[in-house]
Design an enzyme around this catalytic site. Sequence first.
Site, PDB file in Angstrom:
ATOM      1  CG  ASN A   1      -3.402   4.665   1.044  1.00 15.19           C
ATOM      2  OD1 ASN A   1      -4.411   4.494   1.742  1.00 15.19           O
ATOM      3  ND2 ASN A   1      -2.701   3.579   1.136  1.00 15.19           N
TER       4      ASN A   1
ATOM      5  CB  SER B   1      -0.961   0.109   1.364  1.00 16.89           C
ATOM      6  OG  SER B   1       0.009   0.088   2.412  1.00 16.89           O
TER       7      SER B   1
ATOM      8  CG  HIS C   1      -3.307  -1.406  -2.395  1.00 16.71           C
ATOM      9  ND1 HIS C   1      -3.753  -0.175  -2.100  1.00 16.71           N
ATOM     10  CD2 HIS C   1      -3.314  -1.969  -1.266  1.00 16.71           C
ATOM     11  CE1 HIS C   1      -3.895   0.070  -0.813  1.00 16.71           C
ATOM     12  NE2 HIS C   1      -3.689  -0.939  -0.358  1.00 16.71           N
TER      13      HIS C   1
END
Length: 503
Positions: free
Chosen positions: A195, A124, A145
């Site tokens: 993210n 990640s 991911h």
Amino acid sequence: MNDPNTAELTVGVVGAGAMGQGIVQVSLTGGMAVRLHDARPGGAEAGRDAVFARIDRLVEKGRLDEAGAEAAKGRLTLIDGIAGLAGCDAVIEAVFEDLQLKRKLFAEIEETVSDDCLIASNTSSILIASIASAARKRDRIAGLHFFNPVPLMKLVEVVRGPETSQATVDALVALGKRMGRVPVVARDAPGFLVNHGGRAFTTEGIRLLHERVATPAEIDAVMRDCCGYRMGPCELMDLTGIDVNLPVTDIIHEGFSQDPRLKTFFPHRALFEAGRHGRKTGAGHYDYDETGRITGAPSPDHASDAAPAKAVALAEPDAALKAFAEGLGATVLDADDGTSPILAAPVGEDCATLAHRTGADHRRLVAVDLVFLSEARATIMTPPGADPKARDAVAALIARAGRKVTAIKDSPGFVAQRIQAMIANLGAEMAQIGVAAPEEIDTAMELGLNYPKGPLALADAVGPDRVMAILAAMQDITGEDRYRTSLWLRRRALLGLSAHVPD
């Protein structure tokens, strides 16, 4: 690689922790044979038991029949070492985030599997380019991911490294679909897609705290009630853990050459240094009891005994604001009478700037956020030196109609305008630099972070020109490049185009 949809497909999974277990489960229920390895003594067996227990629960809930469950369990093989991966069509690495460990592991896998076996990392935070740098065949290496918990989170990011082939990307997309996931293709960049895109929501929330505009409870209530998020930014940071989201934010900020649009602020680090890491420690932005429930937080609702305002003046002509005030039962004066509250509905401005621009008496000025107004809640703010009686009279007028009211300190863009504009702008910047296609950016943020709208859909809903206006006002007032408009958003706003229009 063999056809990803063939019945004989075999997937290797290295790492039997929480993420590895989830990948094993969706692979088994997707009809694939799985070989599982974990370097810890008993790790693979513990992972198998956890996966089988969850499959049994699917049967109990009626989501899988017993024959299907037994068939899925029968497709799992535990292997003692990397050599057992020979003959796999794809191998997914799900070990902890250590670059040297991953490089060593990938080298061992490459020596074992055939040249047409795909090798993917569930990382990640580590660039695929870094993991693949020592590999012999870099074109078959990519990121895959998943999000925790894997069986419940439908999204999977297929991360294209600098040398990843299109055939590898296509095969991993097909593999993700077979696992029941929704794949999005992302560029190999710090934070990948989710993210990276998630930074705006939390860091602008932190910035509001840094400026003492509002409390965590007020910020969270506005974002839930006025914008439709399941959790506000402070609640979300406490859930993921300050010890997790601060380092990730720092990595992404540094990875993008310290772009000020990605940086966080002191209250974030202060919580980290104090050990207030969120629910896991019983304290973060909030205090928590032993069940994980927030305790002792002040109410986000403004309360007073004031009588509702009977009449209001407008700081400047505004048909929407006039209709709002009249809908609440107030008389809208043709001219300021020198005593009634003065209403305004700024877009991106703060009250001080608006009062200076219009000449309105700042002591009686009350601003209402009409851009993000819901039936549940309204946000109001006042400038320094304002008379609390004017604020309370307007708050009582709004509350009488059934809305809760959050009263904040002076802020360019209130709370919701600021956070929402930053989310839309970061999504636009991600499209500009090619992190992913606009539609995939939206899909990723909706599925990966439960956003009510993806960033570019949000820009279109508010209007790219209005988002740009909010950002421009904030940049002008603060003097900060943090609020500079992405060229992607600016060009489409100027041309009256959707934020989704490609180059």
